[in-house]
Design a protein around this motif. Structure first.
Motif, mmCIF file in Angstrom:
data_model
loop_
_atom_site.group_PDB
_atom_site.id
_atom_site.type_symbol
_atom_site.label_atom_id
_atom_site.label_comp_id
_atom_site.label_asym_id
_atom_site.label_seq_id
_atom_site.Cartn_x
_atom_site.Cartn_y
_atom_site.Cartn_z
ATOM 1 N N THR A 7 -5.962 -46.853 7.466
ATOM 2 C CA THR A 7 -4.695 -46.461 6.864
ATOM 3 C C THR A 7 -4.939 -45.761 5.539
ATOM 4 O O THR A 7 -5.739 -46.218 4.726
ATOM 5 C CB THR A 7 -3.803 -47.703 6.632
ATOM 6 O OG1 THR A 7 -3.563 -48.334 7.895
ATOM 7 C CG2 THR A 7 -2.466 -47.314 6.028
ATOM 8 N N VAL A 8 -4.260 -44.629 5.375
ATOM 9 C CA VAL A 8 -4.292 -43.871 4.131
ATOM 10 C C VAL A 8 -2.842 -43.694 3.680
ATOM 11 O O VAL A 8 -1.914 -44.049 4.403
ATOM 12 C CB VAL A 8 -4.980 -42.493 4.314
ATOM 13 C CG1 VAL A 8 -6.441 -42.671 4.686
ATOM 14 C CG2 VAL A 8 -4.247 -41.646 5.357
ATOM 15 N N LEU A 9 -2.644 -43.149 2.500
ATOM 16 C CA LEU A 9 -1.298 -42.818 2.031
ATOM 17 C C LEU A 9 -1.147 -41.304 2.067
ATOM 18 O O LEU A 9 -1.981 -40.583 1.511
ATOM 19 C CB LEU A 9 -1.072 -43.335 0.618
ATOM 20 C CG LEU A 9 -1.100 -44.853 0.464
ATOM 21 C CD1 LEU A 9 -0.916 -45.239 -0.998
ATOM 22 C CD2 LEU A 9 -0.023 -45.492 1.328
ATOM 23 N N TYR A 10 -0.085 -40.831 2.727
ATOM 24 C CA TYR A 10 0.151 -39.392 2.869
ATOM 25 C C TYR A 10 1.427 -39.016 2.134
ATOM 26 O O TYR A 10 2.450 -39.679 2.271
ATOM 27 C CB TYR A 10 0.276 -39.010 4.357
ATOM 28 C CG TYR A 10 0.495 -37.531 4.539
ATOM 29 C CD1 TYR A 10 -0.560 -36.644 4.407
ATOM 30 C CD2 TYR A 10 1.760 -37.028 4.801
ATOM 31 C CE1 TYR A 10 -0.364 -35.278 4.538
ATOM 32 C CE2 TYR A 10 1.968 -35.665 4.936
ATOM 33 C CZ TYR A 10 0.904 -34.794 4.806
ATOM 34 O OH TYR A 10 1.105 -33.445 4.930
ATOM 35 N N THR A 11 1.372 -37.935 1.366
ATOM 36 C CA THR A 11 2.531 -37.449 0.616
ATOM 37 C C THR A 11 3.077 -36.190 1.285
ATOM 38 O O THR A 11 2.336 -35.217 1.486
ATOM 39 C CB THR A 11 2.155 -37.156 -0.844
ATOM 40 O OG1 THR A 11 1.640 -38.368 -1.436
ATOM 41 C CG2 THR A 11 3.360 -36.695 -1.645
ATOM 42 N N LEU A 12 4.361 -36.242 1.639
ATOM 43 C CA LEU A 12 4.995 -35.127 2.334
ATOM 44 C C LEU A 12 5.084 -33.879 1.464
ATOM 45 O O LEU A 12 5.408 -33.950 0.279
ATOM 46 C CB LEU A 12 6.421 -35.498 2.759
ATOM 47 C CG LEU A 12 6.606 -36.671 3.720
ATOM 48 C CD1 LEU A 12 8.094 -36.867 3.999
ATOM 49 C CD2 LEU A 12 5.838 -36.453 5.008
ATOM 50 N N SER A 13 4.837 -32.725 2.096
ATOM 51 C CA SER A 13 5.045 -31.432 1.445
ATOM 52 C C SER A 13 6.462 -30.958 1.773
ATOM 53 O O SER A 13 7.173 -31.576 2.581
ATOM 54 C CB SER A 13 4.032 -30.415 1.978
ATOM 55 O OG SER A 13 4.319 -30.117 3.346
ATOM 56 N N GLU A 14 6.866 -29.856 1.184
ATOM 57 C CA GLU A 14 8.176 -29.287 1.496
ATOM 58 C C GLU A 14 8.264 -28.922 2.975
ATOM 59 O O GLU A 14 9.281 -29.172 3.627
ATOM 60 C CB GLU A 14 8.445 -28.053 0.626
ATOM 61 C CG GLU A 14 8.736 -28.407 -0.822
ATOM 62 C CD GLU A 14 9.192 -27.209 -1.640
ATOM 63 O OE1 GLU A 14 9.880 -26.338 -1.084
ATOM 64 O OE2 GLU A 14 8.856 -27.184 -2.826
ATOM 65 N N THR A 15 7.190 -28.350 3.519
ATOM 66 C CA THR A 15 7.170 -27.975 4.934
ATOM 67 C C THR A 15 7.254 -29.203 5.825
ATOM 68 O O THR A 15 7.976 -29.203 6.825
ATOM 69 C CB THR A 15 5.894 -27.163 5.253
ATOM 70 O OG1 THR A 15 5.867 -25.994 4.438
ATOM 71 C CG2 THR A 15 5.843 -26.770 6.716
ATOM 72 N N ASP A 16 6.518 -30.267 5.480
ATOM 73 C CA ASP A 16 6.573 -31.508 6.265
ATOM 74 C C ASP A 16 8.002 -32.045 6.315
ATOM 75 O O ASP A 16 8.522 -32.351 7.389
ATOM 76 C CB ASP A 16 5.678 -32.598 5.645
ATOM 77 C CG ASP A 16 4.205 -32.271 5.654
ATOM 78 O OD1 ASP A 16 3.740 -31.565 6.566
ATOM 79 O OD2 ASP A 16 3.515 -32.728 4.722
ATOM 80 N N ALA A 17 8.631 -32.162 5.155
ATOM 81 C CA ALA A 17 9.984 -32.721 5.078
ATOM 82 C C ALA A 17 10.963 -31.864 5.874
ATOM 83 O O ALA A 17 11.799 -32.391 6.622
ATOM 84 C CB ALA A 17 10.431 -32.841 3.627
#
Length: 92
Positions: A7-17
């Motif tokens: 498990t890692v922590l992923y931060t959403l980008s504008e494109t992801d969101a």
């Protein structure tokens, strides 16, 4: 690099969101309420499972705040909160 299944922590980008919200909206338009959850926003950080490691990039399945997941392929490690990247969890 993290191991498969870790498990890692992923931060959403504008494109992801935008992709997540569009997918949810598209299904609502045709009358399907498959996904329930809060709107995705750039900068939100979620746990993600590593599904593949390829060089300095990893594919991750992001556990969203809702009933769906988001596949983020070929993402690299970044700094905490850096959009579109993952960070390893600190060892306890």
């Amino acid at each position: 690099m993290p191991a498969l299944g870790s498990t890692v922590l992923y931060t959403l980008s504008e494109t992801d969101a935008a992709t997540i919200n569009q997918r949810r909206d598209d299904l609502r338009i045709v009358g399907l309420r498959v996904f329930a959850g809060l709107e995705a926003e750039p900068g939100q950080t979620f746990p993600a499972t590593v599904t593949r490691v390829d060089g300095d990039a990893a594919n991750v399945q992001v556990a969203l705040d809702g009933t769906d997941v988001y596949w983020a392929p070929a993402r690299t490690e970044g700094d905490p909160g850096e959009q579109g990247t993952w960070v390893q969890l600190a060892s306890s």
